[in-house]
Design a protein around this motif. Structure first.
Motif, short mmCIF file in Angstrom:
data_model
loop_
_atom_site.label_atom_id
_atom_site.label_comp_id
_atom_site.label_asym_id
_atom_site.label_seq_id
_atom_site.Cartn_x
_atom_site.Cartn_y
_atom_site.Cartn_z
N LEU A 157 0.82 -1.21 0.00
CA LEU A 157 0.00 0.00 0.00
C LEU A 157 0.86 1.26 0.00
CD1 LEU A 157 -2.79 -1.14 2.49
CD2 LEU A 157 -2.97 -0.90 -0.01
N THR A 158 2.01 1.20 0.65
CA THR A 158 2.94 2.33 0.65
C THR A 158 3.45 2.60 -0.75
OG1 THR A 158 3.60 1.86 2.92
CG2 THR A 158 5.11 3.20 1.62
N ALA A 159 3.79 1.55 -1.48
CA ALA A 159 4.26 1.71 -2.86
C ALA A 159 3.16 2.33 -3.72
CB ALA A 159 4.71 0.38 -3.43
N ILE A 160 1.92 1.93 -3.49
CA ILE A 160 0.80 2.51 -4.24
C ILE A 160 0.67 4.00 -3.90
CG2 ILE A 160 -1.73 2.53 -4.47
CD1 ILE A 160 -1.60 -0.56 -4.14
N ALA A 161 0.78 4.35 -2.61
CA ALA A 161 0.68 5.75 -2.21
C ALA A 161 1.81 6.58 -2.80
CB ALA A 161 0.67 5.86 -0.68
N ALA A 162 3.03 6.02 -2.82
CA ALA A 162 4.16 6.73 -3.42
C ALA A 162 3.93 6.93 -4.91
CB ALA A 162 5.46 5.96 -3.17
N TYR B 5 0.93 12.58 -9.36
CA TYR B 5 0.46 13.96 -9.23
C TYR B 5 1.60 14.97 -9.32
CZ TYR B 5 -4.22 12.44 -7.98
OH TYR B 5 -5.48 11.89 -8.00
N GLY B 6 2.84 14.47 -9.49
CA GLY B 6 3.96 15.37 -9.69
C GLY B 6 4.94 15.46 -8.54
N ALA B 7 4.77 14.65 -7.49
CA ALA B 7 5.74 14.68 -6.40
C ALA B 7 7.08 14.17 -6.90
CB ALA B 7 5.25 13.81 -5.24
N LEU C 97 9.17 12.63 -1.77
CA LEU C 97 8.83 11.32 -1.20
C LEU C 97 9.81 10.97 -0.08
CD1 LEU C 97 8.06 9.24 -4.44
CD2 LEU C 97 6.42 10.27 -2.84
N GLY C 98 11.09 11.19 -0.33
CA GLY C 98 12.11 10.90 0.68
C GLY C 98 11.92 11.72 1.93
N PRO D 16 11.14 2.53 -7.08
CA PRO D 16 11.74 2.89 -8.37
C PRO D 16 10.72 3.28 -9.44
CG PRO D 16 11.92 0.53 -7.99
CD PRO D 16 11.41 1.14 -6.71
N ASP D 17 9.50 2.81 -9.32
CA ASP D 17 8.49 3.10 -10.34
C ASP D 17 7.49 4.17 -9.90
OD1 ASP D 17 9.59 1.12 -11.99
OD2 ASP D 17 8.41 -0.44 -11.00
N ALA D 18 7.77 4.84 -8.79
CA ALA D 18 6.81 5.81 -8.27
C ALA D 18 6.68 7.04 -9.15
CB ALA D 18 7.20 6.24 -6.85
#
Length: 178
Positions: free
Chosen positions: A67-72, A78-80, A85-86, A101-103
């Motif tokens: 779920l964290t990977a999905i949120a990232a 959206y442009g983050a 993220l870090g 890596p795919d966020a």
């Protein structure tokens, strides 16, 4: 951005919610593992009871990571940036890029930025950026006529990293001077 730290009261509520969510999973795992019915599952060996709780936490941990990977990825869509993220996760930009890596999908770069030529030690290597992953690869021909590429599907995170490997290849394939 406002502080993302949780208050002590929020920590208590979070702990309670997590335990409430974990208990049915741990109970089901304990019941399956011990073979005891739900009303007798606490009669199992205490080590087995504790291990079933640990196994349930592992299942929760795996799901939280997913779920964290999905949120990232959602934030990235959206442009983050990886830097943002870090910062939220308390890690470096590079750490965020490695963790997810795919966020962030990298926009297609201009042709001038998507390839480069490296000439060293009498040989030539071309560096190219892969459109699908954004990673960098190289192909080269040493001064001795040897052709080379990275092994398999190897790609590099940056153009500079690919250039370093290509440069090492070119150095190994020079022509001996008389």
């Amino acid at each position: 951005m406002t502080s993302l730290e949780i208050t002590p009261e929020e920590q208590v509520e979070l702990d309670k919610a997590l335990y409430d969510a974990l208990n049915p999973l741990a109970s089901a795992m304990r019941s399956r593992g011990s073979g005891l019915s739900g009303d007798r599952m606490w009669e199992a060996d205490p080590i087995e009871v504790a291990l079933s709780v640990l196994a349930a936490w592992k299942a929760v941990d795996t799901e939280v990571k997913r779920l964290t990977a999905i949120a990232a990825g959602t934030a990235g869509s959206y442009g983050a940036s990886y830097e943002q993220l870090g910062a939220v996760w308390g890690i470096t930009r590079q750490g965020a890029r490695k963790k997810w890596p795919d966020a962030i999908s990298r926009p297609a770069t201009a042709a001038a930025h998507a390839s480069a030529v490296l000439e060293l030690f009498g040989g030539t290597a071309e560096l190219t950026q892969e459109p699908s992953s954004g990673g960098w690869r190289w192909t080269g021909e040493g001064a001795d006529g040897t052709h080379g590429t990275p092994d398999g599907d190897t790609s590099y995170a940056t153009k500079e990293e690919a250039a370093a490997y290509a440069g090492a290849f070119l150095r190994e394939h020079t022509v001996d001077q008389p």
